[in-house]
Design a protein around this motif. Structure first.
Motif, PDB file in Angstrom:
ATOM      1  N   ASP A  88      32.539  46.946  48.184  1.00  0.00           N
ATOM      2  CA  ASP A  88      33.015  48.330  48.236  1.00  0.00           C
ATOM      3  C   ASP A  88      33.785  48.658  46.719  1.00  0.00           C
ATOM      4  N   VAL A  89      34.005  47.615  46.158  1.00  0.00           N
ATOM      5  CA  VAL A  89      35.057  47.976  44.759  1.00  0.00           C
ATOM      6  C   VAL A  89      33.911  47.426  43.798  1.00  0.00           C
ATOM      7  N   SER A  90      33.427  48.229  42.921  1.00  0.00           N
ATOM      8  CA  SER A  90      32.487  47.938  42.001  1.00  0.00           C
ATOM      9  C   SER A  90      33.339  47.167  40.779  1.00  0.00           C
ATOM     10  N   PHE A  91      32.762  45.754  40.714  1.00  0.00           N
ATOM     11  CA  PHE A  91      33.628  44.780  40.019  1.00  0.00           C
ATOM     12  C   PHE A  91      34.105  45.307  38.661  1.00  0.00           C
ATOM     13  N   GLY A  92      35.217  45.337  38.012  1.00  0.00           N
ATOM     14  CA  GLY A  92      35.629  45.760  36.744  1.00  0.00           C
ATOM     15  C   GLY A  92      36.189  47.137  37.025  1.00  0.00           C
ATOM     16  N   ASN A  93      36.055  47.748  37.814  1.00  0.00           N
ATOM     17  CA  ASN A  93      36.739  49.112  37.990  1.00  0.00           C
ATOM     18  C   ASN A  93      37.600  49.087  39.144  1.00  0.00           C
ATOM     19  N   ASP A  94      38.534  50.217  39.070  1.00  0.00           N
ATOM     20  CA  ASP A  94      39.505  50.260  40.269  1.00  0.00           C
ATOM     21  C   ASP A  94      38.766  50.599  41.488  1.00  0.00           C
ATOM     22  N   GLY A  95      39.260  50.007  42.623  1.00  0.00           N
ATOM     23  CA  GLY A  95      38.704  50.456  43.957  1.00  0.00           C
ATOM     24  C   GLY A  95      40.023  50.752  44.967  1.00  0.00           C
ATOM     25  N   THR A  96      39.633  51.595  46.060  1.00  0.00           N
ATOM     26  CA  THR A  96      40.398  51.902  46.944  1.00  0.00           C
ATOM     27  C   THR A  96      40.073  51.075  48.257  1.00  0.00           C
ATOM     28  N   PHE A  97      40.960  51.058  49.175  1.00  0.00           N
ATOM     29  CA  PHE A  97      40.567  50.382  50.395  1.00  0.00           C
ATOM     30  C   PHE A  97      41.730  50.923  51.476  1.00  0.00           C
ATOM     31  N   SER A  98      41.272  50.887  52.755  1.00  0.00           N
ATOM     32  CA  SER A  98      42.119  51.460  54.071  1.00  0.00           C
ATOM     33  C   SER A  98      41.516  50.529  55.108  1.00  0.00           C
TER      34      SER A  98
ATOM     35  N   LEU B 265      43.678  49.995  45.023  1.00  0.00           N
ATOM     36  CA  LEU B 265      44.394  51.119  45.447  1.00  0.00           C
ATOM     37  C   LEU B 265      44.511  51.433  46.768  1.00  0.00           C
ATOM     38  N   ASN B 266      45.751  51.438  47.679  1.00  0.00           N
ATOM     39  CA  ASN B 266      45.937  51.842  48.931  1.00  0.00           C
ATOM     40  C   ASN B 266      45.691  53.321  49.021  1.00  0.00           C
ATOM     41  N   ARG B 267      44.424  53.532  49.914  1.00  0.00           N
ATOM     42  CA  ARG B 267      43.862  54.794  49.929  1.00  0.00           C
ATOM     43  C   ARG B 267      44.231  55.907  48.924  1.00  0.00           C
ATOM     44  N   GLY B 268      43.811  55.147  47.658  1.00  0.00           N
ATOM     45  CA  GLY B 268      43.656  56.080  46.350  1.00  0.00           C
ATOM     46  C   GLY B 268      44.880  55.815  45.600  1.00  0.00           C
TER      47      GLY B 268
ATOM     48  N   ARG C 241      56.217  37.853  47.224  1.00  0.00           N
ATOM     49  CA  ARG C 241      55.175  37.211  47.910  1.00  0.00           C
ATOM     50  C   ARG C 241      54.121  37.746  47.478  1.00  0.00           C
ATOM     51  N   PRO C 242      52.670  37.271  47.798  1.00  0.00           N
ATOM     52  CA  PRO C 242      51.619  37.682  47.523  1.00  0.00           C
ATOM     53  C   PRO C 242      51.023  39.032  47.913  1.00  0.00           C
ATOM     54  N   HIS C 243      50.253  39.920  47.251  1.00  0.00           N
ATOM     55  CA  HIS C 243      49.880  41.135  47.832  1.00  0.00           C
ATOM     56  C   HIS C 243      48.421  41.109  47.713  1.00  0.00           C
ATOM     57  N   ILE C 244      47.639  42.243  48.178  1.00  0.00           N
ATOM     58  CA  ILE C 244      46.265  42.104  48.087  1.00  0.00           C
ATOM     59  C   ILE C 244      45.458  42.154  46.953  1.00  0.00           C
ATOM     60  N   GLY C 245      46.375  42.617  45.795  1.00  0.00           N
ATOM     61  CA  GLY C 245      45.684  42.205  44.328  1.00  0.00           C
ATOM     62  C   GLY C 245      45.509  40.833  44.103  1.00  0.00           C
ATOM     63  N   HIS C 246      46.400  40.053  44.652  1.00  0.00           N
ATOM     64  CA  HIS C 246      46.296  38.482  44.373  1.00  0.00           C
ATOM     65  C   HIS C 246      45.167  38.115  45.097  1.00  0.00           C
ATOM     66  N   ALA C 247      45.136  38.637  46.303  1.00  0.00           N
ATOM     67  CA  ALA C 247      44.004  38.151  47.121  1.00  0.00           C
ATOM     68  C   ALA C 247      42.554  38.593  46.698  1.00  0.00           C
ATOM     69  N   TYR C 248      42.491  39.709  46.030  1.00  0.00           N
ATOM     70  CA  TYR C 248      41.224  40.230  45.603  1.00  0.00           C
ATOM     71  C   TYR C 248      40.511  39.462  44.388  1.00  0.00           C
ATOM     72  N   GLU C 249      41.512  39.153  43.528  1.00  0.00           N
ATOM     73  CA  GLU C 249      41.053  38.372  42.369  1.00  0.00           C
ATOM     74  C   GLU C 249      40.712  36.907  42.812  1.00  0.00           C
ATOM     75  N   MET C 250      41.414  36.177  43.750  1.00  0.00           N
ATOM     76  CA  MET C 250      41.306  34.810  44.215  1.00  0.00           C
ATOM     77  C   MET C 250      39.879  34.936  44.830  1.00  0.00           C
ATOM     78  N   ILE C 251      39.668  35.798  45.933  1.00  0.00           N
ATOM     79  CA  ILE C 251      38.414  35.898  46.533  1.00  0.00           C
ATOM     80  C   ILE C 251      37.253  36.121  45.363  1.00  0.00           C
ATOM     81  N   ALA C 252      37.299  37.074  44.736  1.00  0.00           N
ATOM     82  CA  ALA C 252      36.285  37.194  43.722  1.00  0.00           C
ATOM     83  C   ALA C 252      35.867  36.139  42.933  1.00  0.00           C
ATOM     84  N   ALA C 253      37.000  35.226  42.379  1.00  0.00           N
ATOM     85  CA  ALA C 253      36.730  34.132  41.714  1.00  0.00           C
ATOM     86  C   ALA C 253      36.100  32.952  42.605  1.00  0.00           C
ATOM     87  N   ASP C 254      36.629  32.907  43.812  1.00  0.00           N
ATOM     88  CA  ASP C 254      36.030  32.016  44.754  1.00  0.00           C
ATOM     89  C   ASP C 254      34.625  32.164  45.111  1.00  0.00           C
TER      90      ASP C 254
END
Length: 501
Positions: free
Chosen positions: A329-339, A294-297, A17-30
């Protein structure tokens, strides 16, 4: 509409099933697609699922089903996620479509006609999880002895008859292309990685398999199916019209941006342009490799139990709050963390407390104290200053967004929001109502113009919320508008506990 613009996400591998990484890419492209549409481009935005390969066969077998059944089920979850997250895709492509089979076989024949395919025996290291072949020098020793790919996935020794692509032939042409097109691979760190990889020497690439049959059949080789990356990468030209719609293909290809995760840059920036060179087709203009979430880093994995369902986050906090947080909150192109805490903190600070509160108190004041109507009043210097500040902030947003500096764009936009809040506090229309109604009217009209400009600018990022706010505002500056008691757009959020967080 002129000036076409084509953006794609990577097509997602649906063995889970899709995870938050898939969602992030779709949202940025959208957001990028919506931004370009807003600025007059004729946008084609493609996403979808990459359904072939050994992983799908193994996952289906473990579930007692056929690979196509698994693909049908899992692909539907990705389409549902795209719809829930307000993704404005123009084409959701599936690599199991007959049209895609035809496109994959067409590019295969073009590469064969160029003399770039030959039959031989492959022996080497293969990662089922990555669907990728690796050289010995790229591997590392895992705990307990198993060899691991550069992605940390297990590899196994594979030996079978296979078609090869003459990748080695394209080492210098690729290096020449990178030199002539410095923005082809972004960000710079990804470009440097690829340059080092290609400069280190390219070996010919195995591009077919005989150990399973779930894939696109190789023309004139009935026992072979295409290696998943030939098939998968071809999706970008299938959707653009290759070879069935030459007029559409001429309009939208080459793509402006392939937006992908940093772990698959090699396939898109080395293999894909080499295939296209071989087939005598134009190369995409840019490959942008974004970072990981990253989930809490910590990197998310099923074994650790910290994989987060993006649909659950959207349900708890709202689609636009999630979209805004990920791009801010995620600098585009770099890794980012969320919670959960980070999402709530950012959404409350920027959307609820700052922008939402500004709009709510302005519109509520007009509805309550001015019978919903505001005529022109006595303008003063602070009005022009504010509108200039907002114009500057929105222009900075546009420039940063055009450069894919999405986080910086939202930071610039917030400067305009802060300027409005400082202005309304300094001008105090609630006081002017008693002391100087004519001046109050000018202040309120200035705020309406500023809020409308800010809402229009942010619409690619938070499309649903911005549309609701704009529906409560006059669409232009005249004396005919009437403002009804407003509906709050950005409620304050409370921290919830999501599964895996």
């Amino acid at each position: 509409m002129a000036n076409p613009f084509y953006i794609s996400t990577a097509i997602h591998y649906p063995n889970g099933r899709p995870h938050i990484g898939h969602a992030y890419e779709m949202i940025a492209a959208d957001a990028i697609a919506r931004f370009q549409r807003q600025h007059g481009r004729d946008v084609f935005f493609q996403t979808g699922t990459d359904e072939h390969g050994l992983k799908m066969v193994q996952t289906a077998r473990a579930r007692g089903m056929e690979a196509r059944q698994l693909a049908d089920e899992m692909s539907s979850y990705f389409r549902d996620m795209a719809d829930i997250l307000d993704i404005s895709y123009d084409r959701f492509i599936r690599t199991s479509e007959p049209q895609h089979y035809a496109a994959s076989q067409a590019i295969w024949k073009a590469m064969a006609d160029a003399g770039d395919l030959y039959l031989d025996r492959y022996e080497g290291w293969y990662s089922v999880r990555d669907e990728a072949f690796y050289e010995e020098k790229e591997l590392s020793e895992g705990e307990g002895g198993p060899k691991l790919s550069p992605q940390g996935t297990p590899v196994e020794w594979t030996a079978e008859e296979t078609w090869f692509f003459r990748l080695s032939k394209y080492q210098q042409p690729l290096l020449d292309f990178y030199a002539a097109n410095p923005d082809f691979i972004r960000p710079e760190s990804r470009r440097n990685e690829i340059l080092r990889f290609v400069e280190g020497g390219l070996v010919d690439l195995s591009v077919s398999r005989t150990s399973f049959d779930w894939g696109v059949p190789v023309p004139d080789s009935p026992d072979h199916v295409m290696y998943v990356w030939v098939d998968a990468l071809t999706n970008y030209i299938t959707g653009a019209g290759y070879p069935h719609d030459p007029e559409r293909f001429a309009k939208f290809w080459p793509a402006d941006i392939h937006l992908i995760g940093k772990d698959i840059v090699r396939f898109h920036a080395v293999y894909w342009p080499a295939f296209l060179m071989s087939a005598n087709l134009p190369l995409p203009k840019q490959v942008f490799g974004h970072g990981f979430l990253l989930n809490r880093g910590e990197k998310m994995s099923k074994s650790v139990g910290n994989v987060v369902d993006p649909m659950q986050l959207a349900e708890l906090y709202g689609v636009d709050a999630l979209r805004y947080f990920l791009l801010r909150d995620v600098s585009f192109g770099n890794d980012g963390t969320f919670s959960d805490e980070a999402i709530v903190t950012r959404a409350n600070a920027d959307l609820s407390n700052s922008f939402g509160n500004l709009a709510q108190r302005t519109l509520a004041f007009i509805a309550k104290n001015c019978e919903g109507q505001v005529e022109e009043g006595r303008a003063d210097e602070p009005d022009a200053v504010l509108l200039t500040e907002v114009d500057t902030a929105c222009a900075a947003f546009n420039a940063a967004f055009e450069d894919l500096a999405l986080s910086q764009a939202l930071e610039a936009w917030m400067v305009g929001v802060f300027a409005c809040n400082q202005y309304i506090d300094a001008q105090a229309p609630w006081t002017l109502r008693k002391t100087d109604p004519d001046r109050m009217r000018a202040v309120l009209r200035t705020l309406i113009r500023a809020i409308r400009h800010l809402a229009t600018t942010i619409q690619p990022v938070i499309p649903g919320s911005a549309a609701k706010l704009l529906a409560q505002l006059p669409s232009r500056d005249d004396d005919a508008f009437r403002i009804a008691p407003p509906t709050p757009i950005f409620p304050r959020l409370e921290i919830q506990q999501t599964e895996g967080a």
